[in-house]
Design an enzyme around this catalytic site. Sequence first.
Site, short mmCIF file in Angstrom:
data_model
loop_
_atom_site.label_atom_id
_atom_site.label_comp_id
_atom_site.label_asym_id
_atom_site.label_seq_id
_atom_site.Cartn_x
_atom_site.Cartn_y
_atom_site.Cartn_z
N ARG A 97 4.90 3.48 1.22
CA ARG A 97 6.27 3.72 1.69
C ARG A 97 6.69 5.19 1.69
O ARG A 97 7.25 5.65 2.68
CB ARG A 97 7.26 2.86 0.90
CG ARG A 97 6.96 1.36 0.94
CD ARG A 97 6.62 0.87 2.33
NE ARG A 97 6.34 -0.56 2.38
CZ ARG A 97 5.63 -1.14 3.33
NH1 ARG A 97 5.14 -0.42 4.33
NH2 ARG A 97 5.42 -2.43 3.33
N SER A 177 4.30 -13.99 4.48
CA SER A 177 4.67 -12.62 4.82
C SER A 177 3.61 -11.71 4.21
O SER A 177 3.36 -11.75 3.01
CB SER A 177 6.06 -12.31 4.23
OG SER A 177 6.25 -10.92 4.19
N1 ARG Z 1 6.23 -6.99 -3.73
C1 ARG Z 1 5.39 -5.96 -3.25
C2 ARG Z 1 6.01 -4.61 -3.46
O1 ARG Z 1 7.16 -4.54 -3.72
C3 ARG Z 1 4.94 -6.16 -1.83
C4 ARG Z 1 5.99 -6.44 -0.79
C5 ARG Z 1 5.41 -6.28 0.58
N2 ARG Z 1 5.78 -7.22 1.57
C6 ARG Z 1 5.18 -8.39 1.88
N3 ARG Z 1 5.47 -8.93 2.99
N4 ARG Z 1 4.32 -8.98 1.11
O2 ARG Z 1 5.35 -3.60 -3.41
#
Ligand code: ARG
Length: 399
Positions: A97, A177
């Site tokens: 990110r 997801s």
């Molecule tokens: N929970 C993880 C994080 O906060 C991954 C979230 C990413 N999104 C998904 N669609 N799995 O880093």
Amino acid sequence: MGRANKVVLAYSGGVDTSVCIPYLKNEWGVQEVITLAADLGQGDELEPIREKALTSGASQSLIADATQSFVKDYAFPAIQANALYENRYPLSTALARPLIAKLLVEAAAEYGADAVAHGCTGKGNDQVRFDVSIAALNPNLKVLAPAREWGMSREETIAYGERYGIASPVKKKSPYSIDRNLLGRSIEAGPLEDPYTEPLEEVYLMTQAIADTPNEPEYVEIGFHRGLPVSLNGQALSPIELITQLNTIAGNHGVGRIDMVENRLVGIKSREIYEAPALLVLIAAHRDLESLTLTADVTHYKRGIEETYSQMIYNGLWYSPLKGALDAFVLQTQERVTGTVRVKFLKGNATIVGRQSASSLYTPDLATYGADDKFDHKAAEGFIYVWGLPTRVWSQLGK
Ligand code: ARG
């Protein structure tokens, strides 16, 4: 007047980010949407994604080749810090990110955009990571998050897209997801929302089921230089090559799966499945090499730093002053973390079975129980007298 004139949108090619394009233009009065898709080694074909942005209404569609920077500038420092959120998640999604945020900010400057945008909803960590990272890099840039405000269900989002010529997803079936990059995969939603339900084998792509892994062990020697992985089995490899090869080896032995309930920053508990084969092995091997090369006090103190560091990555504070200060600490500790760690892969386990270093603090003369023992046993008595003195005084008083 719309919310912005020209926007650079973080783009994945999925429904949500595609719908963001007409939504920004038609609902929020944005004149021009430029999309930016980051190649982070996720293995997607990028040309179709580039074209999809244009057919969805983007004026320009950018692809950023960012895998090398992702590994060197984001994953490697996290390995040096043994970064595991809640002691388990190696932050494979979270680390991407701040890099995507940086690419957005740079593109906004280059193309004269007055805002950037992303497709995150209001329930996750990623919106926080984007918004805070963008603000850290350019506090004057507006951040638009349509999916946080539009209040459309999945079906409504697809229908909205169809009105603007965005084809609904071909394989509507996947209930999951998924986020993916070179470091790993993160899978949530669908049947995984019940934390008592075992994930179906179909959620995994990078790791084999134990039943399908080799019956013979495989040994791999991982070489580190100043806390960074540089070779496998004596062969010097680029950061991308090293991660790629180790993902394959570890995944083939069923190493790298995580099934956990984690605490999101926004207060929600969330059941997550991760695959991060190379990253998990590298952190374990790196920590082991530190046990040989760092003094006891640095090792113990660093544990606390690592915990904070991991939380900061998870909570979107990559570009914060404290994180920078902790980076300096971690880097300083890595000066002598050079050597080789031997890992044995077998049936879902990556066991560290050996470590060596020219900077090893392990002293055979002191450690041995044999005849050539150089430790002064008599010195222990005086040490223990002083060490235990406060406890003895306290105990006397209680009598
Ligand atoms: N929970 C993880 C994080 O906060 C991954 C979230 C990413 N999104 C998904 N669609 N799995 O880093």
